[in-house]
Design an enzyme around this catalytic site. Structure first.
Site, PDB file in Angstrom:
ATOM      1  N   LYS A  48       0.809  -1.215   0.000  1.00 37.68           N
ATOM      2  CA  LYS A  48       0.000   0.000   0.000  1.00 37.68           C
ATOM      3  C   LYS A  48       0.845   1.269   0.000  1.00 37.68           C
ATOM      4  O   LYS A  48       0.308   2.358  -0.177  1.00 37.68           O
ATOM      5  CB  LYS A  48      -0.977   0.002   1.169  1.00 37.68           C
ATOM      6  CG  LYS A  48      -2.027  -1.084   1.053  1.00 37.68           C
ATOM      7  CD  LYS A  48      -2.930  -0.874  -0.164  1.00 37.68           C
ATOM      8  CE  LYS A  48      -3.904  -2.008  -0.344  1.00 37.68           C
ATOM      9  NZ  LYS A  48      -4.792  -1.856  -1.491  1.00 37.68           N
TER      10      LYS A  48
ATOM     11  N   SER B 157      -1.582 -12.533   4.367  1.00 37.30           N
ATOM     12  CA  SER B 157      -2.007 -12.475   2.955  1.00 37.30           C
ATOM     13  C   SER B 157      -0.872 -12.964   2.044  1.00 37.30           C
ATOM     14  O   SER B 157      -1.119 -13.540   0.986  1.00 37.30           O
ATOM     15  CB  SER B 157      -2.466 -11.075   2.555  1.00 37.30           C
ATOM     16  OG  SER B 157      -1.390 -10.174   2.495  1.00 37.30           O
TER      17      SER B 157
HETATM   18  C1  PLP Z   1      -1.949  -7.162   3.798  1.00 38.43           C
HETATM   19  C2  PLP Z   1      -2.535  -6.987   2.437  1.00 38.43           C
HETATM   20  N1  PLP Z   1      -2.369  -7.932   1.526  1.00 38.43           N
HETATM   21  C3  PLP Z   1      -2.923  -7.840   0.305  1.00 38.43           C
HETATM   22  C4  PLP Z   1      -3.703  -6.781  -0.061  1.00 38.43           C
HETATM   23  C5  PLP Z   1      -4.371  -6.801  -1.413  1.00 38.43           C
HETATM   24  O1  PLP Z   1      -4.043  -5.775  -2.265  1.00 38.43           O
HETATM   25  P1  PLP Z   1      -5.084  -5.128  -3.252  1.00 38.43           P
HETATM   26  O2  PLP Z   1      -5.904  -4.138  -2.476  1.00 38.43           O
HETATM   27  O3  PLP Z   1      -4.242  -4.477  -4.295  1.00 38.43           O
HETATM   28  O4  PLP Z   1      -5.968  -6.201  -3.821  1.00 38.43           O
HETATM   29  C6  PLP Z   1      -3.880  -5.763   0.878  1.00 38.43           C
HETATM   30  C7  PLP Z   1      -4.708  -4.624   0.601  1.00 38.43           C
HETATM   31  O5  PLP Z   1      -5.826  -4.667   0.302  1.00 38.43           O
HETATM   32  C8  PLP Z   1      -3.299  -5.862   2.159  1.00 38.43           C
HETATM   33  O6  PLP Z   1      -3.463  -4.908   3.105  1.00 38.43           O
END
Ligand code: PLP
Length: 317
Positions: free
Chosen positions: A47, A261
């Site tokens: 982010k 994630s």
């Molecule tokens: C920890 C984490 N992993 C993955 C994502 C996924 O990214 P995106 O919003 O680009 O789908 C986010 C944000 O949403 C996140 O905060």
């Protein structure tokens, strides 16, 4: 390296080969696995790119003028990253977050000068979104970047994250991203559809009812406007436990300490590796840093307790 401000130190993240995580059969087929280590930015998440892009977009469109203030309902990675960029550019920032968000996260953004407005704890993230929208309606000084509908979000991955991967690994065959807002996956898919259409983009998505912090299940009934799932090779469902275990395995076998994630994208990458053609090169996005989850027990906590701790933690994107 010399910069004018910390917010310029974005992107250019490394690809690190982590073949040790592959099963022996995949290694024998000449398959390679790489982590795109996004957790190395100023706030330890992907982010950092998004927040910069969102603020740049508002400034470019002339919407963020002197006297205006940034307002966003987020307590997670986007909030932290907005706090860094806003501080570095002297832009006032207000974050709306549920009253029960952990003190660690409040302290982080407060230390960077952001103002926190509490929304009712029992209404979770939806309550924060409603309150932020009401505030923006009532007071014209507020400007909201809204990463869910703002095309600057996928665009930054199309013009930075994706080309970085292709430059560092021209032989790339597969990229796996997590689905939060969908910005990363959509931006990657748009770039590779144009520049190297043979590359497959897979997305990691939590199973319905499972919490993988930062990711969202489309079954929850909300598909962000920026998400274009038809560009993907497919979405693979992962549960919370596998995500945590994969994040732990990554830390212990490679020294890359990442959050749940990332564990989810790694788990999907390993599934893709099982059926991949010989000599495939698979990249997964290591989205954010593991130190953010110590209080939830990521390092060595009991798995059941950690699942419970993250269960209440629905507001991290
Ligand atoms: C920890 C984490 N992993 C993955 C994502 C996924 O990214 P995106 O919003 O680009 O789908 C986010 C944000 O949403 C996140 O905060």
């Amino acid at each position: 390296m010399r910069y004018e401000q910390i917010g310029e130190v974005i992107g250019g993240t490394p690809l690190i080969r982590v073949d040790a995580l592959l099963p022996e059969a995949a290694r024998a087929k000449g398959i390679h696995l790489f982590a795109k280590v996004e957790l190395l930015g100023p706030t330890g998440s992907i982010k950092d790119r998004t927040a910069k892009a969102l603020i740049d977009d508002l400034l470019f469109k002339g919407l963020l003028t002197p006297g205006k203030e940034l307002l966003e309902p987020t307590s997670g990675n986007t909030g932290a990253a907005l706090a860094v960029h806003a501080a570095a550019r002297s832009i006032p920032l207000t974050l709306v977050m549920p009253a029960n968000v952990t003190e660690e996260r409040r302290a982080f953004v407060r230390a960077l000068g952001a103002t926190i407005i509490d929304s009712p704890a029992d209404q979770g993230s939806n309550g924060a979104v409603l309150l932020a929208r009401a505030m923006a309606k009532a007071d014209a000084k507020y400007v909201s970047p809204d990463q869910y509908s703002n095309q600057a979000n996928p665009k930054v991955h199309e013009v930075t994250t994706a080309p970085e991967i292709l430059t560092d690994l021209p032989e790339v065959d597969v990229v796996v991203a997590g689905l939060g807002t969908g910005g990363t996956a959509t931006g990657l898919a748009r770039f590779f559809a144009r520049e190297k259409p043979s590359v497959k983009i897979w997305a990691a998505e939590p199973m319905p009812g499972e919490k993988v912090t930062g990711l969202r299940s489309l079954e929850d009934g909300f598909t962000p406007e920026v998400m274009e799932t038809e560009l993907l090779a497919g979405r693979v469902l992962v549960n919370s436990r596998d995500s945590i275990m994969a994040a732990r395995a990554l830390a212990r076998s490679s020294g890359i300490l990442a959050g749940p994630s990332t564990g989810a994208t790694l788990a999907v990458a390993l599934r893709v590796a099982r059926d991949a053609a010989p000599n495939s090169n698979i990249v997964f996005i290591a989205c954010d840093a593991g130190w953010k989850y110590f209080s939830a027990g990521l390092g060595d906590g009991n798995l059941d307790e950690m699942e419970d701790a993250l269960e209440g933690d629905v507001f991290w994107w």
